[in-house]
Design a protein around this motif. Sequence first.
Motif, PDB file in Angstrom:
ATOM      1  N   LEU A 174     -10.721   1.878   0.801  1.00  0.00           N
ATOM      2  CA  LEU A 174     -10.015   2.842   1.912  1.00  0.00           C
ATOM      3  C   LEU A 174     -11.013   3.870   2.532  1.00  0.00           C
ATOM      4  O   LEU A 174     -10.683   4.417   3.411  1.00  0.00           O
ATOM      5  N   ASP A 175     -11.984   4.183   1.860  1.00  0.00           N
ATOM      6  CA  ASP A 175     -13.000   5.027   2.419  1.00  0.00           C
ATOM      7  C   ASP A 175     -13.998   4.336   3.778  1.00  0.00           C
ATOM      8  O   ASP A 175     -14.484   5.309   4.568  1.00  0.00           O
ATOM      9  N   ASN A 176     -14.180   3.120   3.570  1.00  0.00           N
ATOM     10  CA  ASN A 176     -14.897   2.594   4.787  1.00  0.00           C
ATOM     11  C   ASN A 176     -13.995   1.295   5.461  1.00  0.00           C
ATOM     12  O   ASN A 176     -14.461   0.249   4.958  1.00  0.00           O
ATOM     13  N   PRO A 177     -12.818   1.494   5.836  1.00  0.00           N
ATOM     14  CA  PRO A 177     -11.982   0.258   6.186  1.00  0.00           C
ATOM     15  C   PRO A 177     -12.618  -0.379   7.330  1.00  0.00           C
ATOM     16  O   PRO A 177     -13.499   0.206   8.354  1.00  0.00           O
ATOM     17  N   VAL A 178     -12.266  -1.729   7.551  1.00  0.00           N
ATOM     18  CA  VAL A 178     -12.775  -2.450   8.564  1.00  0.00           C
ATOM     19  C   VAL A 178     -11.716  -1.919   9.893  1.00  0.00           C
ATOM     20  O   VAL A 178     -10.407  -2.095   9.799  1.00  0.00           O
ATOM     21  N   ARG A 179     -12.131  -1.537  10.848  1.00  0.00           N
ATOM     22  CA  ARG A 179     -11.469  -0.838  11.926  1.00  0.00           C
ATOM     23  C   ARG A 179     -11.214  -1.839  13.249  1.00  0.00           C
ATOM     24  O   ARG A 179     -12.425  -2.309  13.792  1.00  0.00           O
ATOM     25  N   ASN A 180     -10.196  -2.585  13.434  1.00  0.00           N
ATOM     26  CA  ASN A 180      -9.766  -3.192  14.340  1.00  0.00           C
ATOM     27  C   ASN A 180      -8.300  -2.856  14.795  1.00  0.00           C
ATOM     28  O   ASN A 180      -7.558  -2.136  14.320  1.00  0.00           O
ATOM     29  N   ASP A 181      -7.907  -3.419  16.010  1.00  0.00           N
ATOM     30  CA  ASP A 181      -6.616  -2.870  16.643  1.00  0.00           C
ATOM     31  C   ASP A 181      -5.504  -3.776  16.018  1.00  0.00           C
ATOM     32  O   ASP A 181      -4.479  -3.519  16.262  1.00  0.00           O
ATOM     33  N   SER A 233      -2.592  -3.246   2.250  1.00  0.00           N
ATOM     34  CA  SER A 233      -2.075  -3.831   0.848  1.00  0.00           C
ATOM     35  C   SER A 233      -3.059  -5.160   0.387  1.00  0.00           C
ATOM     36  O   SER A 233      -3.202  -5.382  -0.685  1.00  0.00           O
ATOM     37  N   ASP A 234      -3.240  -5.747   1.686  1.00  0.00           N
ATOM     38  CA  ASP A 234      -4.072  -7.094   1.073  1.00  0.00           C
ATOM     39  C   ASP A 234      -5.495  -6.752   0.731  1.00  0.00           C
ATOM     40  O   ASP A 234      -6.032  -7.148   0.153  1.00  0.00           O
ATOM     41  N   LEU A 235      -6.097  -5.681   1.565  1.00  0.00           N
ATOM     42  CA  LEU A 235      -7.367  -5.237   1.218  1.00  0.00           C
ATOM     43  C   LEU A 235      -7.206  -4.626  -0.322  1.00  0.00           C
ATOM     44  O   LEU A 235      -8.012  -4.960  -1.256  1.00  0.00           O
ATOM     45  N   LEU A 257       1.314  -0.786  -9.090  1.00  0.00           N
ATOM     46  CA  LEU A 257       0.696   0.604  -9.481  1.00  0.00           C
ATOM     47  C   LEU A 257      -0.405   1.001  -8.475  1.00  0.00           C
ATOM     48  O   LEU A 257      -0.593   1.807  -7.700  1.00  0.00           O
ATOM     49  N   VAL A 258      -1.175  -0.165  -8.092  1.00  0.00           N
ATOM     50  CA  VAL A 258      -2.393  -0.222  -7.009  1.00  0.00           C
ATOM     51  C   VAL A 258      -1.871   0.268  -5.660  1.00  0.00           C
ATOM     52  O   VAL A 258      -2.331   1.350  -5.214  1.00  0.00           O
ATOM     53  N   MET A 259      -0.848  -0.276  -5.348  1.00  0.00           N
ATOM     54  CA  MET A 259      -0.247  -0.009  -4.183  1.00  0.00           C
ATOM     55  C   MET A 259       0.243   1.413  -3.950  1.00  0.00           C
ATOM     56  O   MET A 259      -0.108   2.074  -3.064  1.00  0.00           O
ATOM     57  N   ARG A 260       0.970   1.784  -4.999  1.00  0.00           N
ATOM     58  CA  ARG A 260       1.765   3.024  -4.965  1.00  0.00           C
ATOM     59  C   ARG A 260       0.572   4.248  -5.099  1.00  0.00           C
ATOM     60  O   ARG A 260       0.620   5.120  -4.258  1.00  0.00           O
ATOM     61  N   GLN A 296      -0.809 -13.175  -1.107  1.00  0.00           N
ATOM     62  CA  GLN A 296      -0.550 -12.075  -0.467  1.00  0.00           C
ATOM     63  C   GLN A 296       0.790 -12.009   0.244  1.00  0.00           C
ATOM     64  O   GLN A 296       1.795 -12.940   0.177  1.00  0.00           O
ATOM     65  N   SER A 297       1.289 -10.602   0.044  1.00  0.00           N
ATOM     66  CA  SER A 297       2.931 -10.200   0.388  1.00  0.00           C
ATOM     67  C   SER A 297       3.163 -10.811   1.774  1.00  0.00           C
ATOM     68  O   SER A 297       2.299 -10.811   2.834  1.00  0.00           O
TER      69      SER A 297
END
Length: 443
Positions: free
Chosen positions: A177-184, A194-196, A241-244, A287-288
Amino acid sequence: MKTLPLSIALAFCSCSHYNPLERSLDSAGPNRGQLESVLEHYRDQPEKLEAARFLIANMPGHYSYQGNGIKTYYDYAWKIVSDTTLTPESQRDSLLCISDSLFSDLPLRTVPDAEIISADYLIDNIDRSYRQWKECLWCDQVRFDEWLEWMLPYKAVELQSLDSWRDSMQTRFCYGLDNPVRNDVEYGTTNGVSDLLRRQTLETIRRYGLYDRSGLPLLSDRLLSHMTFGNIPDYALLATLVMRSAGIPAVMDETPVGPRFTAATRWFVILDDRGMEQPSEWDLSTQSGWGFFPYERGPKVFRLTYAIDRHRQEYQDEARFHYPFELCRKDVTDRYFLTSDISVTIDRDTLGMLKDKYVYIESGITGSSSPWQIVDFGTISNGKARFEKMGREVLYRVLGYDGNSLIPICRPFILEKDGNMVFVSEDSIMSPSLEIFKNQAIR
């Protein structure tokens, strides 16, 4: 917004017929002061005050291990899990051996959370979750009432340790989450984040595989975040727990009897950017939102909630026979399967034998020495046993309490795809022709 003084607010609430908040405060005993101090702390913060009331009012449905025995067990477990000279299989077998031989009585020693939880722990949990709800891009769509169930709770399953799991999970698994892939398309979306997190968690734990657990589960933050082995409910819990911990709204759903020959007895669900529920098909490995066994069916699906279900509380308070139903479960069967509300006529002689208004419905199962398993309860009304949201294409039987035990009160029946009930003889339930209407026994 003005608020009533705490003492007046509680007095006002106590006038109602059913007052869960006061009931919970009373149940806390000497720990009542800790709970009241949380309410006092949020006196001038309406949303957080309501969140505190929600957590405290429903706390009687939640339990933890009592005493220091669980700490000793977790210390043993950590030595095993952190020993890199052991294979995951050896770690698993060593841990099961110790839990079964030295700590098998721990599940018998539990205590209600209301009696032990601290004000500081609750306040920290509320503040952290509230901040995420207000600041994270991927939960802007979450309403207040959804936040209470999908993000706020300080635990996701019973007997989970009251520890700093939000910090542990975020530190170990949410580094992307500190260096996310930025796309539209994916940046800042609930599904994308969540999938990341799901993929990063799988890569980090490098799990050995799945197995049927016979020992104590690993329910502390340190052990959960380092387990390399487990069963599907273990990994569904880890995913939740990871998601939350990252501000993703997530819950778990489960089946009391697995759909036919699948093993997904518990899975995680996220609330996506459109406010739609997106279940995973299995656990961390899927994947959800990619579909949930579209070819399957089952008798029931329940959501693990923090809130106590009112009907289950009434059942616990009123029933003469008590089946061990969990209090904090919500029936969501109709979100997965085609369902029917059903009524079964009870003949007069049988009705006269029954000593309770509650009745039970069993699902026919396969893969077990017993051909039936209770999946839900209903009530008797006007001489009929009534049940809600029953999954179709399933074999059922209804039981009632005669004062000594549960007895069948009707012939078995198949609830067919069109909603019709077709009764069959008791001696035909082992027939191969009925196997397609049975479900897989959960061991």
